[in-house]
Design an enzyme around this catalytic site. Structure first.
Site, mmCIF file in Angstrom:
data_model
loop_
_atom_site.group_PDB
_atom_site.id
_atom_site.type_symbol
_atom_site.label_atom_id
_atom_site.label_comp_id
_atom_site.label_asym_id
_atom_site.label_seq_id
_atom_site.Cartn_x
_atom_site.Cartn_y
_atom_site.Cartn_z
ATOM 1 N N TRP A 186 0.871 -1.179 0.000
ATOM 2 C CA TRP A 186 0.000 0.000 0.000
ATOM 3 C C TRP A 186 0.907 1.229 0.000
ATOM 4 C CZ3 TRP A 186 -0.205 4.044 3.589
ATOM 5 C CH2 TRP A 186 -1.111 5.057 3.228
ATOM 6 N N GLU A 227 -3.048 -2.983 -2.439
ATOM 7 C CA GLU A 227 -4.168 -2.362 -1.715
ATOM 8 C C GLU A 227 -4.471 -0.967 -2.246
ATOM 9 O OE1 GLU A 227 -3.421 -1.841 2.482
ATOM 10 O OE2 GLU A 227 -5.445 -1.098 2.891
ATOM 11 N N LYS A 229 -6.903 2.671 -2.467
ATOM 12 C CA LYS A 229 -7.499 3.602 -1.508
ATOM 13 C C LYS A 229 -8.191 4.717 -2.260
ATOM 14 C CE LYS A 229 -6.326 5.962 2.798
ATOM 15 N NZ LYS A 229 -5.329 6.082 3.857
ATOM 16 N N ASP A 260 -9.732 -3.016 1.620
ATOM 17 C CA ASP A 260 -9.792 -2.414 2.953
ATOM 18 C C ASP A 260 -11.168 -1.780 3.114
ATOM 19 O OD1 ASP A 260 -9.669 -0.258 4.963
ATOM 20 O OD2 ASP A 260 -7.533 -0.703 5.085
ATOM 21 N N HIS A 263 -11.703 2.033 2.449
ATOM 22 C CA HIS A 263 -11.058 2.673 1.307
ATOM 23 C C HIS A 263 -11.975 2.949 0.120
ATOM 24 C CE1 HIS A 263 -6.644 1.726 2.558
ATOM 25 N NE2 HIS A 263 -7.349 2.299 3.512
ATOM 26 N N HIS A 287 -8.593 -6.152 4.557
ATOM 27 C CA HIS A 287 -8.229 -5.316 5.694
ATOM 28 C C HIS A 287 -9.538 -4.919 6.337
ATOM 29 C CE1 HIS A 287 -3.850 -3.777 5.070
ATOM 30 N NE2 HIS A 287 -3.929 -5.082 5.252
ATOM 31 N N ASP A 295 -12.136 7.224 6.392
ATOM 32 C CA ASP A 295 -11.262 6.077 6.660
ATOM 33 C C ASP A 295 -10.637 6.229 8.045
ATOM 34 O OD1 ASP A 295 -9.721 3.774 6.194
ATOM 35 O OD2 ASP A 295 -8.055 4.967 5.398
ATOM 36 N N ASP A 297 -10.472 4.200 10.616
ATOM 37 C CA ASP A 297 -9.815 3.039 11.219
ATOM 38 C C ASP A 297 -10.216 2.819 12.669
ATOM 39 O OD1 ASP A 297 -7.948 1.897 9.079
ATOM 40 O OD2 ASP A 297 -7.428 4.008 9.020
ATOM 41 N N ASP A 327 -7.290 -4.098 10.225
ATOM 42 C CA ASP A 327 -6.561 -2.838 10.043
ATOM 43 C C ASP A 327 -7.314 -1.716 10.742
ATOM 44 O OD1 ASP A 327 -4.959 -0.789 9.272
ATOM 45 O OD2 ASP A 327 -5.417 -0.886 7.129
HETATM 46 C C1 RNT Z 1 -3.767 2.826 4.789
HETATM 47 C C2 RNT Z 1 -3.916 1.373 4.561
HETATM 48 C C3 RNT Z 1 -2.818 0.526 5.086
HETATM 49 C C4 RNT Z 1 -2.363 0.936 6.460
HETATM 50 C C5 RNT Z 1 -1.366 0.013 7.089
HETATM 51 C C6 RNT Z 1 -0.704 0.630 8.265
HETATM 52 O O1 RNT Z 1 -4.897 3.535 4.546
HETATM 53 O O2 RNT Z 1 -5.140 0.922 5.053
HETATM 54 O O3 RNT Z 1 -3.202 -0.800 5.045
HETATM 55 O O4 RNT Z 1 -3.450 1.076 7.332
HETATM 56 O O5 RNT Z 1 -0.486 -0.416 6.150
HETATM 57 ZN ZN ZN Z 2 -5.457 -1.196 4.977
#
Ligand code: RNT
Ligand code: ZN
Length: 420
Positions: A186, A227, A229, A260, A263, A287, A295, A297, A327
Site C-alpha cells: 500500500w 491495496e 485507496k 480495505d 477505502h 483489511h 477512513d 480506522d 486494520d
Molecule cells: C492505509 C492502509 C494501510 C495501512 C497500514 C498501516 O490507509 O489501510 O493498510 O493502514 O499499512
Molecule cells: Zn489497509
C-alpha cells in the site's frame, strides 16, 4: 456437573439443529480460519525505525492512552496478552518499520530477513503465520507525497528497492514458518489538490510494481497483494493507486487484491465486492476496518457490515481464497483491549456466518421465495448465538464473556501503567 456455559450451549445446539445447522461442525470450521492481527494497533503505527518520526502518508491515529509499546519486546508481550484472550490460532501482520536492527540505522532498501528474526522466532513459538507490509510512509523520501509513482527517479528507485527487499523478507518468513506470508503493498501516493496529469503517476506506478514483482517467488512462501485507496488526509483529490488501478493490476498480473473496508466511498461496502473480485482474481486479502464517516480506522465491532463481510466469505465458499486481516488503530482506549475487541468481533462474525442454514436460504432465494428468505434471516438474529460463542471460547480455553477485560485491566495495572 456441566457448567452454565455447557448447559446453555446444549440448548443452543438443539435450537440450531432444528434449523439443520450443526453447531459443532461450525465451531470446528471456525477454528481453522486464522485472522491476521495487525502489529500497528499496539503502538499507533509507530514502529522502531525512528521513535521521533511522526506518522504521515495521510494516516492519523488519535488519542494518547498510556502504555503504548515502545520496543519489539513490549509489543510482543502485549500481543501475547491479547492472543491469550482470543480463541483459536491466528496470524500476525508486520510492517517493515517494525524491523529489529539492534540500534543500527538500516535504510529501508537494505532491510534483510535477519532483521525480522525475533519476530519469526516468536511466531514459530506461538505456532502462528506472519504477514508483511513494506512501509512507504513516515520517511523523508515519502515527504513529496509520491513514492512508487514519483517522477523523481532516485525516490522511485529507492522505494522499488524497498518493495523488492520486503518480498524477500516475506518469503523468508513464509519459508521459516512453513505457511505463506501475504506481503501487501500500500502506498500513500496522491495529491491534495486537483492534478493536471492523472495519467503519468499511474503509468509510473505500474512500472514500479512490475519491477518489484519481477522475480517470481514460491507461492508456498510469499503471496503478493496490492491495496487501493480512495483518499488520504492531504491527498483528497487524487490517489495514484485507486481501486480501478489495482483491480486491473491484480487481474492482469495474478496478484491478490486487498480490500480495505475504509477505502471506498461511504456508501460502498466491501462485502459486495468480494464475490465480484473473486470472479476474476484467485485470492483476496481483506483489511477489515471500520470507517466512521471517513477512513477513520475505528476498532472493528460486530456491526452489520462486519457480519456481511463474514457472510460473503462463508456463503461463497471462499474461506480458502480469502486472507482475513485487520486494520484499525485507536489510541484513545487500551490498545490490548482494542486488539481483543476487534479480533473477537471478527471471529464472532465468522461464527455467525457459519451458523446460517445456508441450503434453506439458498433454496428459498432460487425459488423466488423472498418472504421465507427475509423471515428466516430475521429469526436467526435472535437465535442463541451468544451461547455458541461462549462455548467456543470455553473450549478454546480463553475467557468467556466479559472476564477477558479483568485480565486486560490487570495487565494494564502490572505492565502498561509502568511504562513511563
Ligand atoms: C492505509 C492502509 C494501510 C495501512 C497500514 C498501516 O490507509 O489501510 O493498510 O493502514 O499499512
Ligand atoms: Zn489497509
Amino acid at each position: 456437573m456441566a457448567t452454565n456455559v455447557e448447559q446453555a450451549y446444549e440448548l443452543a445446539r438443539q435450537a440450531y439443529a432444528q434449523w439443520g445447522v450443526d453447531t459443532d461442525a461450525a465451531m470446528e470450521k471456525l477454528a481453522s480460519i486464522p485472522v491476521s492481527l495487525h502489529c500497528w494497533q499496539g503502538d499507533d503505527v509507530g514502529g522502531f525505525e525512528n521513535p521521533d518520526a511522526g506518522l504521515d502518508g495521510g494516516l492519523a491515529v488519535t488519542g494518547n492512552y498510556p502504555g503504548k509499546a515502545r520496543t519489539p519486546e513490549e509489543l510482543r508481550t502485549d500481543a501475547d496478552q491479547a492472543l491469550s484472550l482470543i480463541p483459536g490460532t491466528h496470524r500476525f501482520n508486520l510492517h517493515a518499520i517494525y524491523a529489529e536492527t539492534g540500534g543500527k540505522r538500516i535504510e529501508r532498501n537494505e532491510l534483510q530477513p535477519e532483521h525480522f528474526a525475533g519476530w519469526i522466532d516468536w511466531a514459530k513459538n506461538n505456532g502462528m503465520g506472519l504477514d508483511f507490509n513494506p512501509t512507504f510512509f513516515s520517511h523523508p523520501k515519502a515527504d513529496s507525497g509520491l513514492t512508487l509513482s514519483s517522477h523523481d527517479e532516485g525516490v522511485r528507485r529507492f522505494w522499488v528497492e524497498h518493495g523488492i527487499v520486503c518480498r524477500m523478507i516475506g518469503a523468508a518468513m513464509g519459508k521459516a514458518l512453513g505457511i505463506p506470508t501475504v506481503t501487501n503493498v500500500w502506498i500513500p501516493d496522491g495529491f491534495k489538490d486537483i492534478p493536471i496529469d492523472r495519467k503519468s503517476p499511474r503509468e509510473i506506478l505500474k512500472k514500479s510494481l512490475d519491477e518489484i514483482f519481477a522475480e517470481p517467488l514460491d507461492p508456498r512462501h510469499n503471496l503478493d497483494a496490492v491495496e487501493s485507496k480512495l483518499f488520504g488526509i492531504g491527498a483528497e483529490s487524487y490517489t495514484t493507486g485507486s481501486h480501478e488501478f489495482y483491480l486491473g493490476y491484480a487481474v492482469a498480473n495474478k496478484k491478490l487484491l486487498c480490500l480495505d473496508a475504509g477505502h471506498y466511498h461511504p456508501t460502498e461496502v466491501i462485502s459486495d465486492k468480494i464475490s465480484s473480485v473473486l470472479t476474476f482474481v484467485d485470492e483476496l486479502l481483506l483489511h477489515v476496518s471500520r470507517p466512521v464517516r471517513w477512513d477513520s480506522d475505528h476498532v472493528v465491532i460486530l456491526d452489520d457490515e462486519l457480519r456481511a463481510i463474514a457472510q460473503q466469505v462463508i456463503r461463497g465458499g471462499y474461506i480458502d481464497r480469502v486472507h482475513i486481516g485487520l486494520d484499525f488503530f485507536d489510541a484513545s482506549i487500551n490498545r490490548v483491549a482494542a486488539w481483543v475487541i476487534g479480533t473477537r468481533c471478527m471471529i464472532k462474525a465468522l461464527l455467525y456466518g457459519l451458523l446460517e442454514p445456508l441450503d434453506r436460504l439458498k433454496a428459498a432465494e432460487r425459488e423466488g421465495n423472498f418472504t421465507e428468505r427475509l423471515a428466516v434471516l430475521e429469526e436467526l438474529k435472535t437465535m442463541p448465538f451468544g451461547a455458541v460463542w461462549d462455548y467456543y471460547c470455553f473450549t478454546k480455553d480463553v475467557p468467556v464473556g466479559m472476564t477477558w477485560l479483568d485480565e486486560v485491566k490487570m495487565y494494564e495495572k502490572n505492565v502498561l501503567s509502568k511504562r513511563a
